[in-house]
Scaffold this motif. Sequence first.
Motif, mmCIF file in Angstrom:
data_model
loop_
_atom_site.group_PDB
_atom_site.id
_atom_site.type_symbol
_atom_site.label_atom_id
_atom_site.label_comp_id
_atom_site.label_asym_id
_atom_site.label_seq_id
_atom_site.Cartn_x
_atom_site.Cartn_y
_atom_site.Cartn_z
ATOM 1 N N THR A 390 0.838 -1.193 0.000
ATOM 2 C CA THR A 390 0.000 0.000 0.000
ATOM 3 C C THR A 390 0.871 1.239 0.000
ATOM 4 N N LEU A 391 0.250 2.375 -0.272
ATOM 5 C CA LEU A 391 0.985 3.647 -0.255
ATOM 6 C C LEU A 391 1.575 3.913 1.124
ATOM 7 N N SER A 399 8.577 9.368 -4.423
ATOM 8 C CA SER A 399 7.480 8.457 -4.743
ATOM 9 C C SER A 399 6.141 9.016 -4.283
ATOM 10 N N HIS A 403 2.945 10.131 -6.660
ATOM 11 C CA HIS A 403 1.624 9.517 -6.502
ATOM 12 C C HIS A 403 0.558 10.595 -6.333
ATOM 13 N N ASP A 414 -4.344 2.806 -7.851
ATOM 14 C CA ASP A 414 -3.704 1.491 -7.830
ATOM 15 C C ASP A 414 -2.704 1.334 -8.976
ATOM 16 N N LEU A 417 0.429 3.257 -8.029
ATOM 17 C CA LEU A 417 1.224 2.509 -7.056
ATOM 18 C C LEU A 417 1.943 1.343 -7.723
ATOM 19 N N ARG A 421 5.974 0.850 -7.497
ATOM 20 C CA ARG A 421 6.503 -0.251 -6.688
ATOM 21 C C ARG A 421 7.867 -0.763 -7.156
#
Length: 563
Positions: A390-391, A399, A403, A414, A417, A421
């Motif tokens: 998850t964030l 990052s 986002h 999603d 993310l 990742r």
Amino acid sequence: MGEPPWWTSAVVYQVYPRSFMDSDGDGVGDLGGIRQRLDHLTDLGVDVVWLSPVYASPQADNGYDISDYQAIDPVFGTLEEFDALLAELHDRGIKLVMDLVVNHTSDQHPWFVESRSSTTDPKRDWYWWRPPRAGMTAGEPGAEPTNWHSFFSGPTWELDEPSGEYFLHLFAREQPDLNWENPEVRQAVHAMMRWWLDRGVDGFRMDVINMISKDVGLPDGPPLPGSPYGDGSASYLCGPRIHEYLQEMHREVFAGRPDRLLTVGEMPGVTVEQARLFTDPARAEVDMVFQFEHVGLDFDGDKWHSRPLRLRDLKASFGRWQAGLADVGWNSLYWDNHDQPRAVSRFGDDRPAHRRDSATCLATLLHLHRGTPYVYQGEELGMANAPFATLADLRDVESLNHHAQAVAAGADPDSVLAAIRPVSRDNARTPVQWDATEHAGFTTGTPWIAVNPDHVEWNAAAQRDDPRSVLAHHRALIALRHASWTVQLGDFTMLLPDHDDVYAFTRALDGETLLVVCNVSGTPYRLDELLPQAVGAELVLGNLADPDPVALAGWDARVLRLR
């Protein structure tokens, strides 16, 4: 030819203190923790420790926003503990290189606090201040002095409402850029550097040092696709006075000191031709540069748009740098650092069946080039990217800012993310995996960022006495560099430049030729068909047990002495 510089035979180990080892249970690594793990560095055989910033800092960018260059941040310890670490490293024959971050400071540095206090303050010109764009009102969209895009998302300009002017920050808004056009700034930086050298440190890795010279006209940059901002890099990468500034720094800081000192310039966007100038000993600028060409080959346009690496592109890049710095200057060699995802996940195969072999294959490929290899903490253990679910698992300002900006522009959270990742800088910043216990032996408290759950299998304790481990292979690579003049100084010749999976080259010096063959894939190949000269050659070092004399297995890496 005279005696080659000591760093031609050296290997550097980067310590990111926040994630290396915590000695006091607060969940953050510290100087005491580094001291507890010095046996690991001695056993590995490294010659230099590059220490990421431990200076006083509000930690907006994990210490790369410095509020006092001559103080240790309490989260890491004290100046006395630093002195003790330095002495213990020197007792073990290991040099210490500090991280020099002087393109920008923290917005809480006294210099910036004074600069911000008044438009007439003597330190106003220590930073880049500009009024809004002509004909526009401060704070109005598009009123920023230029259209430049920050490396950490958004504009490079932050409005200071009391004065109605903007200050420049190429990175986070808490990191205002110093104005190196002002000689007082340069003198203050030089004095600080001399202070650390007098304390006994052995040199500096210079953060984004090719950004310190800006085109004073600060022109707009060409628009970035799909962005309201422009690319201003032509105005601040290797700017008009960069060579002058580095030569002045060398005269004012390093001239007359012992030649044991090391200077490494991190230089995004630097070309081979520019690097030849920066690292030419006759010009007295820096000893080597960190270039980013090879770590830009696996994304399209920006780092958030990943694509598979084509090995022939990597060969072309590495080969160009090997050739370009063959007679002048020197290469720095790296896969991993605090800003890059883990190489075994990025360029190798981190699935259990292939992780050990691909990690050792990539290490062999890198270490056998001509240049100084850098090992980033955990790389010697085959540490891999983390499964950020998850964030909330992320900590990195780059990052998180990306986002927020992407989602605000309408992107699916999603999907954003998922793109973050595999490439987030947090992949490099999970704690070093010392053992299989809770929190990997890193801390007795709650770590500032979660430990990778794979530490149960992948850790230093499990590998320490295993002769087939990633750790053991790194020991062997470092010992080979120390022992072999051919590895240190031999000529480099690329072989098989167009092969999609096999990376091969020779290193030759004084009648000895070493052939390096690395299968950077899981697909087997006939060695006797690709490189007939390899068949029957003496195996100097390999990463697989009992390699087939005529066939390359997946992730097979060999150093062979040709007869």
